[in-house]
Motif scaffolding. Structure first.
Motif, PDB file in Angstrom:
ATOM      1  N   ARG A 167      79.242  29.590 -59.576  1.00 46.98           N
ATOM      2  CA  ARG A 167      78.597  30.381 -58.541  1.00 46.98           C
ATOM      3  C   ARG A 167      78.496  31.816 -59.034  1.00 46.98           C
ATOM      4  NH1 ARG A 167      79.507  32.133 -52.968  1.00 46.98           N
ATOM      5  NH2 ARG A 167      81.720  32.566 -53.132  1.00 46.98           N
ATOM      6  N   ARG A 168      77.372  32.444 -58.760  1.00 44.69           N
ATOM      7  CA  ARG A 168      77.184  33.848 -59.081  1.00 44.69           C
ATOM      8  C   ARG A 168      77.652  34.642 -57.879  1.00 44.69           C
ATOM      9  NH1 ARG A 168      71.131  35.599 -61.090  1.00 44.69           N
ATOM     10  NH2 ARG A 168      71.663  35.935 -63.286  1.00 44.69           N
ATOM     11  N   VAL A 169      78.511  35.625 -58.073  1.00 41.56           N
ATOM     12  CA  VAL A 169      78.949  36.422 -56.931  1.00 41.56           C
ATOM     13  C   VAL A 169      78.723  37.903 -57.188  1.00 41.56           C
ATOM     14  CG1 VAL A 169      80.647  34.783 -56.089  1.00 41.56           C
ATOM     15  CG2 VAL A 169      81.327  36.417 -57.828  1.00 41.56           C
ATOM     16  N   HIS A 170      78.399  38.596 -56.114  1.00 42.36           N
ATOM     17  CA  HIS A 170      78.310  40.053 -56.182  1.00 42.36           C
ATOM     18  C   HIS A 170      79.654  40.601 -55.754  1.00 42.36           C
ATOM     19  CE1 HIS A 170      74.021  40.332 -56.717  1.00 42.36           C
ATOM     20  NE2 HIS A 170      73.837  39.476 -55.743  1.00 42.36           N
ATOM     21  N   LEU A 171      80.240  41.453 -56.552  1.00 45.46           N
ATOM     22  CA  LEU A 171      81.511  42.047 -56.152  1.00 45.46           C
ATOM     23  C   LEU A 171      81.379  43.552 -56.029  1.00 45.46           C
ATOM     24  CD1 LEU A 171      84.037  39.933 -58.234  1.00 45.46           C
ATOM     25  CD2 LEU A 171      83.497  39.752 -55.810  1.00 45.46           C
ATOM     26  N   GLY A 172      80.199  44.025 -55.672  1.00 46.39           N
ATOM     27  CA  GLY A 172      80.022  45.455 -55.465  1.00 46.39           C
ATOM     28  C   GLY A 172      79.808  46.210 -56.766  1.00 46.39           C
ATOM     29  N   GLU A 173      79.852  45.509 -57.900  1.00 51.01           N
ATOM     30  CA  GLU A 173      79.601  46.171 -59.170  1.00 51.01           C
ATOM     31  C   GLU A 173      78.115  46.054 -59.482  1.00 51.01           C
ATOM     32  OE1 GLU A 173      82.141  47.145 -61.643  1.00 51.01           O
ATOM     33  OE2 GLU A 173      83.794  46.870 -60.231  1.00 51.01           O
ATOM     34  N   ASP A 174      77.729  46.658 -60.591  1.00 52.43           N
ATOM     35  CA  ASP A 174      76.308  46.671 -60.894  1.00 52.43           C
ATOM     36  C   ASP A 174      75.886  45.561 -61.843  1.00 52.43           C
ATOM     37  OD1 ASP A 174      77.569  47.536 -63.086  1.00 52.43           O
ATOM     38  OD2 ASP A 174      76.429  49.383 -63.351  1.00 52.43           O
ATOM     39  N   HIS A 175      76.758  44.581 -62.033  1.00 53.12           N
ATOM     40  CA  HIS A 175      76.336  43.427 -62.818  1.00 53.12           C
ATOM     41  C   HIS A 175      76.958  42.179 -62.215  1.00 53.12           C
ATOM     42  CE1 HIS A 175      80.209  44.515 -64.557  1.00 53.12           C
ATOM     43  NE2 HIS A 175      80.321  43.258 -64.959  1.00 53.12           N
ATOM     44  N   TYR A 176      76.495  41.023 -62.675  1.00 54.92           N
ATOM     45  CA  TYR A 176      76.922  39.787 -62.047  1.00 54.92           C
ATOM     46  C   TYR A 176      78.331  39.369 -62.445  1.00 54.92           C
ATOM     47  CZ  TYR A 176      72.114  39.066 -60.583  1.00 54.92           C
ATOM     48  OH  TYR A 176      70.893  39.202 -59.999  1.00 54.92           O
ATOM     49  N   HIS A 177      79.014  38.729 -61.508  1.00 51.20           N
ATOM     50  CA  HIS A 177      80.253  38.025 -61.805  1.00 51.20           C
ATOM     51  C   HIS A 177      80.026  36.561 -61.476  1.00 51.20           C
ATOM     52  CE1 HIS A 177      81.909  42.042 -61.894  1.00 51.20           C
ATOM     53  NE2 HIS A 177      82.965  41.545 -62.488  1.00 51.20           N
ATOM     54  N   TYR A 178      80.874  35.734 -62.052  1.00 46.29           N
ATOM     55  CA  TYR A 178      80.755  34.301 -61.840  1.00 46.29           C
ATOM     56  C   TYR A 178      82.120  33.749 -61.481  1.00 46.29           C
ATOM     57  CZ  TYR A 178      76.367  34.961 -64.367  1.00 46.29           C
ATOM     58  OH  TYR A 178      75.133  35.383 -64.754  1.00 46.29           O
ATOM     59  N   GLU A 179      82.124  32.564 -60.885  1.00 44.69           N
ATOM     60  CA  GLU A 179      83.382  31.861 -60.657  1.00 44.69           C
ATOM     61  C   GLU A 179      83.063  30.378 -60.648  1.00 44.69           C
ATOM     62  OE1 GLU A 179      84.509  33.536 -56.913  1.00 44.69           O
ATOM     63  OE2 GLU A 179      83.361  32.074 -55.767  1.00 44.69           O
ATOM     64  N   HIS A 180      84.014  29.571 -61.102  1.00 44.87           N
ATOM     65  CA  HIS A 180      83.722  28.142 -61.077  1.00 44.87           C
ATOM     66  C   HIS A 180      83.954  27.607 -59.676  1.00 44.87           C
ATOM     67  CE1 HIS A 180      88.115  27.659 -62.320  1.00 44.87           C
ATOM     68  NE2 HIS A 180      88.035  27.035 -61.170  1.00 44.87           N
ATOM     69  N   VAL A 181      83.271  26.520 -59.373  1.00 45.33           N
ATOM     70  CA  VAL A 181      83.384  25.896 -58.064  1.00 45.33           C
ATOM     71  C   VAL A 181      84.272  24.680 -58.246  1.00 45.33           C
ATOM     72  CG1 VAL A 181      82.126  24.747 -56.217  1.00 45.33           C
ATOM     73  CG2 VAL A 181      81.075  26.671 -57.433  1.00 45.33           C
ATOM     74  N   SER A 182      85.456  24.697 -57.653  1.00 47.46           N
ATOM     75  CA  SER A 182      86.351  23.541 -57.765  1.00 47.46           C
ATOM     76  C   SER A 182      86.218  22.744 -56.492  1.00 47.46           C
ATOM     77  CB  SER A 182      87.801  23.969 -57.898  1.00 47.46           C
ATOM     78  OG  SER A 182      87.913  25.003 -58.829  1.00 47.46           O
ATOM     79  N   GLY A 183      85.871  21.494 -56.623  1.00 51.95           N
ATOM     80  CA  GLY A 183      85.663  20.689 -55.427  1.00 51.95           C
ATOM     81  C   GLY A 183      84.613  21.380 -54.581  1.00 51.95           C
ATOM     82  N   ASN A 184      84.859  21.480 -53.288  1.00 51.08           N
ATOM     83  CA  ASN A 184      83.870  22.168 -52.463  1.00 51.08           C
ATOM     84  C   ASN A 184      84.531  23.261 -51.641  1.00 51.08           C
ATOM     85  OD1 ASN A 184      85.310  20.202 -51.289  1.00 51.08           O
ATOM     86  ND2 ASN A 184      83.606  19.272 -50.155  1.00 51.08           N
ATOM     87  N   SER A 185      85.357  24.056 -52.323  1.00 47.37           N
ATOM     88  CA  SER A 185      86.105  25.077 -51.612  1.00 47.37           C
ATOM     89  C   SER A 185      85.337  26.388 -51.576  1.00 47.37           C
ATOM     90  CB  SER A 185      87.425  25.315 -52.330  1.00 47.37           C
ATOM     91  OG  SER A 185      87.150  25.833 -53.623  1.00 47.37           O
TER      92      SER A 185
END
Lengths: 168, 168
Positions: free
Chosen positions: A75-93
């Motif tokens: 998943r691509r997430v915005h964390l208030g910074e000026d570039h993208y962050h990502y995180e893996h999706v485990s199951g459907n949490s």
DNA sequence: ACGCAAATGAGACTCATTCTCATTTAGCAG
DNA sequence: CTGCTAAATGAGAATGAGTCTCATTTGCGT
């Protein structure tokens, strides 16, 4: 048998379905990503692969991340910074984020009531939701206890908050 | 006497408090921004000023937007795109966004219950919230009625959603 | 009207991300 | 096992939003 291998297989299934190939580079990236139980950006991945002497070009990292996002495994997430962050999706949490504007730490949370309310709002607007993205910015417990630094607003600019909003 | 003039004055007050000056360029920008009752990005502003033959450089636009955000008169919002959008803050009407992934339209909403629940969650995590940012992505009423276009997922990539997330 | 700190414009610069293209590779058919 | 071909890769060029520099201009207090 390591857990991450299941994720590699999951990705391979996705790739096959699209007529694409599982390469060594892609497998390494999936293994790396599913060993990071936190948010990361493209550069961190590049750095970690270099550390492990796995040669992967920047272009491949971006290309693979795009595929992983398409597959739903990342998943691509915005964390208030000026570039993208990502995180893996485990199951459907699914979860959302509390971002500390002082130290930058990120707390994850999941709240069914919040989600339910969002769905209610969408219904009222005749809007069919598929996904959402919520960050709450503020100050975490340990930063609050350290008290207000007189020069704290430095990080504020980075995150694009107004002084007024912070003061609220 | 036009309404926007009040905003120019508001900005001037802020500037004076900081030992900064109200210039013709800054006043024009404030007037323009408070005539746009929608989201905009820096380039749109640049274009609109050019249309009106008001000469303002890109640098000044960015510098002024930064000041306006600091003053609390303008808010930076993420709308799932890869660059910033802005919107002016009228009174103190905080709101969040429903973003249609098919046509790109944006619906604003405000829900006190949602806000209250967020505060409750923060309390549980000992987190002091100052601000939040919520976008719900999905399909608006008119796009839904037009039915599923077979080639619809084009916009998906732009917004960084996975096909799986869309399908949910 | 003067002086000077602040502001501006033009364009150089940064840096994340994307693209190009020549070379390599996965994986299928035989 | 070998050859074939579409897909993938790496290296570096290109892009584009946003920032910075610096010489010139301007607001505004005196």
């Amino acid at each position: 048998m390591p857990v991450v291998q299941r994720e590699v297989n999951r990705f391979q299934n996705f790739l096959q379905g699209q007529g694409l190939k599982l390469t060594g580079e892609r497998a390494s990236l999936v293994r790396e990503i599913f060993s990071i139980h936190y948010h990361f950006d493209a550069d961190e991945l590049l750095f970690k692969m270099k550390e492990k002497s796995v040669k992967i070009s920047r272009a491949t990292i971006y290309r693979t991340l795009e595929l992983l996002v398409k597959s739903g495994m990342v998943r691509r997430v915005h964390l208030g910074e000026d570039h993208y962050h990502y995180e893996h999706v485990s199951g459907n949490s699914h979860h959302d984020h509390l971002v500390c504007t002082t130290c930058g730490s990120v707390i994850e949370f999941h709240d069914p009531l919040l989600e339910a309310r969002q769905i209610e709002i969408c219904g009222r607007k005749r809007f069919t939701p598929t996904f959402h993205n919520l960050q709450i910015l503020g100050v975490c417990d340990s930063c609050r206890r350290k008290g207000e630094q007189p020069d704290a607003p430095d990080r504020v600019k980075m995150i694009g908050l107004s002084a007024m909003q912070l003061r609220k």
